[in-house]
Design a protein around this motif. Structure first.
Motif, PDB file in Angstrom:
ATOM      1  N   LYS A   1       0.767  -1.195  -0.288  1.00  9.79           N
ATOM      2  CA  LYS A   1       0.000   0.160   0.049  1.00  9.79           C
ATOM      3  C   LYS A   1       0.727   1.340   0.102  1.00  9.79           C
ATOM      4  CE  LYS A   1      -4.151  -2.216   0.615  1.00  9.79           C
ATOM      5  NZ  LYS A   1      -4.964  -2.243  -0.554  1.00  9.79           N
ATOM      6  N   ALA A   2       1.946   1.183   0.402  1.00  5.94           N
ATOM      7  CA  ALA A   2       2.915   2.633   0.397  1.00  5.94           C
ATOM      8  C   ALA A   2       3.288   3.054  -0.939  1.00  5.94           C
ATOM      9  CB  ALA A   2       4.187   2.364   1.401  1.00  5.94           C
ATOM     10  N   VAL A   3       2.036   3.498  -1.574  1.00  9.13           N
ATOM     11  CA  VAL A   3       2.348   4.185  -2.899  1.00  9.13           C
ATOM     12  C   VAL A   3       1.869   5.243  -2.871  1.00  9.13           C
ATOM     13  CG1 VAL A   3       2.294   3.539  -5.400  1.00  9.13           C
ATOM     14  CG2 VAL A   3       2.492   1.670  -3.765  1.00  9.13           C
ATOM     15  N   LEU A   4       2.186   6.192  -3.507  1.00 10.81           N
ATOM     16  CA  LEU A   4       1.592   7.636  -3.674  1.00 10.81           C
ATOM     17  C   LEU A   4       1.247   7.978  -5.093  1.00 10.81           C
ATOM     18  CD1 LEU A   4       3.728   9.972  -1.161  1.00 10.81           C
ATOM     19  CD2 LEU A   4       1.283   9.181  -1.020  1.00 10.81           C
ATOM     20  N   PRO A   5      -0.036   8.547  -5.222  1.00  5.72           N
ATOM     21  CA  PRO A   5      -0.364   8.836  -6.771  1.00  5.72           C
ATOM     22  C   PRO A   5       0.603   9.540  -7.507  1.00  5.72           C
ATOM     23  CG  PRO A   5      -1.801   9.465  -5.270  1.00  5.72           C
ATOM     24  CD  PRO A   5      -0.867   8.823  -4.365  1.00  5.72           C
TER      25      PRO A   5
END
Lengths: 401, 190
Positions: free
Chosen positions: A327-331
């Motif tokens: 989940k550690a993803v930024l747009p």
């Protein structure tokens, strides 16, 4: 000088001073290297007497010890004839005491004594003649193991006067038949029939006998009410120690002779059944399911495994890290690390989230959201609040691991 | 250098074969044949400790019984060394059990407690070290060691030459040899 192990002879010579200096030196050298030899030499030196007689004695004792083993076998051969004699004696005794063995049997028994090699003949038991051929036939007479020779005697003495006691050794089956008019003995001679009609009787008698001998036991099956086999049922013969278990097909064989025995059939989960064994027919036992059933046992799962004491994600650390990684993803595609600190209480609730080392505001907030909205935690069993430090690494896409 | 090596290479292969054969067949005669090879040594050891011929003969037979029991239970590398330990232990147990209590001075037990199979490989530069070590030995030991190993004389001749008693000669050689070994080992470590 030989380099071989010094033998007792050489040691003797050494001790008697019969060896030359060189040989003595050799032996002494060996003793220096070999404490076994050295100690043995010391022993000999101390005793200072000639040991040859003792060696001979020891060798003799050793050989006796080793050949001892053969003796028990010899003893066994001596025991065998005794056992055979005992067997004959028991058979004789049984012949005497047999309830139906009246006058003719006594005669047989006395004759038996004259036959030392009785046990060699094949063992035959009496057979039942078919009822249609011999109306009014009673139970067969049981004449015992040593019957062949007895029968031969009978042949010679009473049944058939045309026979002389020759060296003929044939397998003979006797049959005592009680006819309404009185008693008569029927003698059947196997392989060498007296006449055609007797031969006929013989063949039938022999086949019947073999059948009985092979199936000598009572066979049966255990099934449930629907006819399905119950493997493992226990069949107990009353008044004896005989217990058998049904095989995987529910079949069993009982090694019982008499027809009057009563058997008990038991199986867990079924009602125990008692029945009388009648005749030699197949015994079919049907068991009804027992009305009483075992009480149910409910097995429940405890939420928290007892061996977990530290505060940790309920999924386990491995799965939790996989979740964070996922989940550690930024747009925006921004990458970097955020280090968080938070408290977990005994109920596993998360509070007091702080950023120890952060990046951009969005990344920090995303990291906090991941923990707060993420998988649940177990609280620490020892302390009320447990401080957890977590490093979350942001990367570009989920595939960028 | 040769004198620190075993003068005799014990014939272990034959023992091994017999032992193997016994284990395969269980034939007591095979075990007896193996035992007989060393029976005079076992008897001598028993004589040393028990100091009685009849007791020693009984002990030899009892050790054979023990051998029968233990031979299949233990992994035996060198039968001879193993049998030596078995025999000695048996005799010591016998003494301890009070059948024949006899005080034995401790060093008599220690005298032969050296390893049965010393490492036989010595390097060339050990030669010089050996000479140095030999010079450090007490004089009686040095003389006896020299006469025994270099001149290859027997105890009797050495005793006659030096005036020591035969037992003194023997212990001088043993102790000298032990001291040399210790000295050499120290030398190698440096």
């Amino acid at each position: 000088m030989s380099i071989n192990q010094p033998d007792s002879e050489q040691i003797r010579k050494y001790l008697n001073g019969e060896l030359d200096a060189r040989a003595m030196h050799q032996l002494e050298r060996q003793a220096q290297d070999d404490p076994f030899l050295a100690e043995a030499l010391e022993g000999y030196e101390a005793s200072a007497s000639d040991q040859q007689a003792n060696f001979a004695d020891l060798r003799g004792r050793l050989h006796n010890r080793v050949s001892e083993k053969k003796k028990p076998i010899l003893v066994l051969w001596r025991v065998l004839p005794i056992a055979a004699t005992l067997l004959i004696a028991i058979t004789l005794g049984w012949l005497w005491l047999s309830p139906k063995g009246e006058e003719p049997q006594k005669q047989q028994a006395t004759m038996l004594k004259k036959q030392p090699d009785i046990a060699k003949g094949p063992r035959l038991s009496p057979a039942m003649l078919p009822k249609d051929r011999q109306p009014g036939l009673s139970k067969p007479l049981i004449a015992g193991d040593a019957l062949p020779d007895v029968a031969e005697n009978l042949v010679a003495n009473r049944a058939s006067h045309s026979y002389t006691r020759s060296s003929r050794r044939q397998h003979i089956v006797t049959q005592r038949v009680d006819e309404p008019t009185g008693s008569a003995d029927v003698v059947a001679v196997v392989e060498a029939p007296v006449d055609a009609s007797k031969a006929d009787i013989t063949s039938i008698a022999v086949t019947q006998f073999q059948k009985e001998k092979v199936e000598g036991k009572i066979a049966g099956t255990v099934t449930d009410a629907t006819g399905h086999a119950i493997p493992g049922a226990r069949i107990i013969v009353k008044g004896s120690n005989t217990k058998v278990l049904a095989n995987s097909n529910g079949e069993f064989f009982l090694p019982i002779e008499a027809n009057k025995d009563s058997v008990t059939v038991q199986m867990m989960g079924y009602d125990t059944k008692k029945l009388l064994v009648n005749g030699t027919g197949k015994l079919e036992v049907k068991l009804d399911e027992a009305a009483s059933t075992l009480t149910e046992v409910e097995v429940t799962h405890k939420m928290r495994p007892p061996d977990i004491h530290d505060a940790q994600p309920q999924l386990g650390w491995k799965a939790y890290k996989a979740y964070l990684n996922d989940k550690a993803v930024l747009p925006t595609g921004e990458t970097g690390k955020v280090k968080l600190k938070f408290l977990v209480d005994t109920q596993g609730r998360i509070s007091n989230i702080r950023v120890i080392r952060g990046r951009s505001d969005t990344m920090n907030r995303k990291a906090i959201a991941l923990v707060v909205n993420g998988p649940e935690w177990y609280g620490d069993s020892e302390s009320k609040l447990k401080e957890i430090k977590l490093k979350i690494k942001f990367h570009k896409t989920t595939t960028d691991l | 250098m040769i004198f620190l090596k075993s003068a005799n290479k014990p014939d272990h292969t034959d023992d091994e074969q017999l032992l193997h054969q016994y284990r395969q067949t269980g034939d007591m005669a095979v075990l007896a044949r193996l035992y007989e090879k060393y029976m005079h040594l076992v008897y001598g050891v028993c004589l040393k400790y028990l100091k009685d011929e009849e007791l020693s003969k009984d002990a030899v037979m009892q050790i054979f019984e023990e051998l029968v029991v233990k031979v299949n239970r233990h992994e035996i590398k060198y039968f001879k060394s193993w049998l030596y330990m078995l025999s000695r232990n048996f005799c010591l147990m016998e003494l301890r059990s009070g059948k024949k209590i006899q005080e034995q001075p401790l060093d008599e037990f220690m005298e032969f407690a050296e390893e049965m199979h010393p490492v036989n490989v010595y390097r060339e530069d050990d030669m010089a070290a050996l000479e140095r070590c030999k010079q450090k030995l007490p004089k009686p030991q040095k003389i006896c060691v020299d006469l025994f190993y270099t001149d290859e004389q027997c105890y009797k001749d050495i005793a006659a030459q030096t005036g020591y008693a035969i037992n003194e000669v023997k212990s001088n050689i043993q102790n000298g040899k032990r001291n040399l070994k210790i000295c050499l080992e120290k030398n190698r470590e440096h």
